[in-house]
Design a protein around this motif. Structure first.
Motif, PDB file in Angstrom:
ATOM      1  N   THR A   4       2.463   4.781   7.232  1.00 51.22           N
ATOM      2  CA  THR A   4       2.208   3.577   6.434  1.00 51.22           C
ATOM      3  C   THR A   4       2.864   3.679   5.060  1.00 51.22           C
ATOM      4  N   THR A  36       6.457   1.758   3.438  1.00 50.76           N
ATOM      5  CA  THR A  36       6.522   1.048   2.155  1.00 50.76           C
ATOM      6  C   THR A  36       7.579   1.666   1.246  1.00 50.76           C
ATOM      7  N   LYS A  43       3.977  -5.535   0.319  1.00 48.69           N
ATOM      8  CA  LYS A  43       3.660  -4.284   1.022  1.00 48.69           C
ATOM      9  C   LYS A  43       2.778  -3.375   0.181  1.00 48.69           C
ATOM     10  N   LYS A  86       0.547  -4.348  -1.919  1.00 46.24           N
ATOM     11  CA  LYS A  86      -0.795  -4.914  -1.877  1.00 46.24           C
ATOM     12  C   LYS A  86      -1.508  -4.564  -0.576  1.00 46.24           C
ATOM     13  N   PHE A  87      -0.827  -4.752   0.550  1.00 43.58           N
ATOM     14  CA  PHE A  87      -1.448  -4.437   1.836  1.00 43.58           C
ATOM     15  C   PHE A  87      -1.674  -2.938   2.004  1.00 43.58           C
ATOM     16  N   GLU A 146      -4.913  -1.997   0.183  1.00 43.71           N
ATOM     17  CA  GLU A 146      -6.097  -2.400   0.943  1.00 43.71           C
ATOM     18  C   GLU A 146      -6.314  -1.510   2.158  1.00 43.71           C
ATOM     19  N   ASN A 147      -5.247  -1.197   2.859  1.00 45.60           N
ATOM     20  CA  ASN A 147      -5.352  -0.339   4.043  1.00 45.60           C
ATOM     21  C   ASN A 147      -5.774   1.078   3.668  1.00 45.60           C
TER      22      ASN A 147
END
Length: 373
Positions: free
Chosen positions: A249, A253, A314, A316-317, A320-321
């Protein structure tokens, strides 16, 4: 007619007298008429024949001249080159042979293939040329920025977020490395407890005077070994989740961030090029160069802004992840470690059920977490 004359001439005898003078030939009216007819009309080439094997030969050695003409015509047609266009005219109308049309189709197809290959070569050459020009401009911009001779586009807020992500990734990589080390050490301890329990059980059977003492210790080591395997399952799940977060992940990014940084360098390179051209003369050639530079600048500006937007989304996500994953994994790690060292087997098993972690069935040689190592 000529055939009869030639046969007669071949069978005639010329008498010679004693003085060597030729005798008088007997008159032959039919022979004289035949000779006169031949001299007057002449031979017809369409009806004459070539005689092989001498005069008076058999009919098998006779070749009609009409057959020779046919052979010559066939030889001429076969000697025509395959790449030439043969046209015979009859009654004022041109007619092409079938071989001519086949040649035109093959030549047109070869021309098409040659044009296609030439177009591909030109396209590749143009691509290499543009790549070389772009590389030169970017290298020049990078060196100028390093030596303080050129300005660069700066987004302070975004660059701060990127730096935080890189620092977070380094720290998570450290956690992942330490968690793997803990897993290896703890696995060795569980294996030692398993071997120690087997040894106590064997001594309990062979030492009647210490049977109870060896038996208690054997049961304790087996229980610790079972709980250790359960804890190893929880730690392995924790390691696998952290590994996915860090190496997939976050790495995805960071790849987008790398593309964004390259786009920023290209954008600044073409911006500097446009600024240099704008400060020069304004003749026709210079204006054409300025227009081309303006177009390139606009293209790279749009690319830079698009990748900048992708990076912001990316990041931001990812944040959160990361919060969601780490909240679950840290809770699992805490509950499993606390239950194990507190000796609460029921709570340890409940923790694994809570996070849907499945272990290998009893009697397996190795715990399930080793399959992924």
């Amino acid at each position: 007619m000529t055939e009869s004359i030639m046969s007669k001439a071949a069978t005639m005898e010329i008498p010679i007298n004693s003085n060597g003078d030729t005798g008088t030939l007997p008159e032959d009216d039919s022979l004289e008429q035949d000779l006169q007819q031949v001299m007057v009309s002449g031979p017809n080439l369409n009806e004459t024949s070539i005689v092989s094997g001498g005069y008076g030969g058999t009919a098998e050695g006779i070749i009609p001249t009409s057959s020779i003409k046919d052979l010559r015509m066939k030889a001429r047609r076969s000697s025509v080159p395959p790449k030439s266009s043969v046209i015979c005219r009859k009654a004022g109308q041109p007619h092409e042979y079938q071989g001519s049309s086949m040649h035109h189709s093959s030549s047109s197809s070869s021309m098409t293939a040659e044009e296609m290959s030439r177009g591909v070569a030109v396209e590749k050459l143009e691509t290499v040329k543009l790549w070389g020009l772009n590389t030169y401009k970017c290298t020049k911009q990078m060196l100028s920025e390093r030596f303080g001779r050129a300005s660069r586009t700066v987004d302070l807020e975004l660059e701060a977020q990127i730096e935080v992500l890189r620092d977070t990734k380094r720290k998570y990589e450290s956690v992942l490395r330490l968690a793997r080390a803990l897993t290896n050490h703890f696995y060795n301890m569980v294996q030692t407890q398993h071997a120690l329990g087997d040894t106590f059980a064997d001594l309990s059977q062979k030492s009647p005077e210490l049977r109870d003492e060896f038996g208690y210790n054997a049961e304790t080591q087996k229980l610790l070994c079972k709980n250790g395997e359960t804890l190893l399952g929880a730690i392995n799940f924790f390691v696998s989740s952290i590994n996915t977060l860090v190496n997939k992940t976050m790495e995805d990014t960071l790849m987008t961030i790398k593309m964004f940084e390259n786009a920023r360098l290209e954008f600044d390179a073409y911006r500097s090029d446009l600024e240099e051209l704008s400060m020069g003369p304004r003749d026709a050639v210079a204006m054409a160069r300025i227009d081309a530079a303006q177009q390139q600048y606009q293209v790279h500006k749009e690319k830079y802004e698009r990748l900048r937007s992708d990076v912001i989304i990316k990041l931001k996500f990812l944040e959160e992840n990361k919060v969601k994953v780490m909240h679950k994994q840290l809770l699992l790690f805490h509950n499993a470690i606390s239950a194990y060292f507190a000796g609460n087997q029921q709570q340890l098993e409940q923790t694994l059920k809570q996070f849907n972690i499945k272990l290998r069935p009893p009697g397996a040689d190795k715990p399930s977490w080793l399959e992924e190592q």
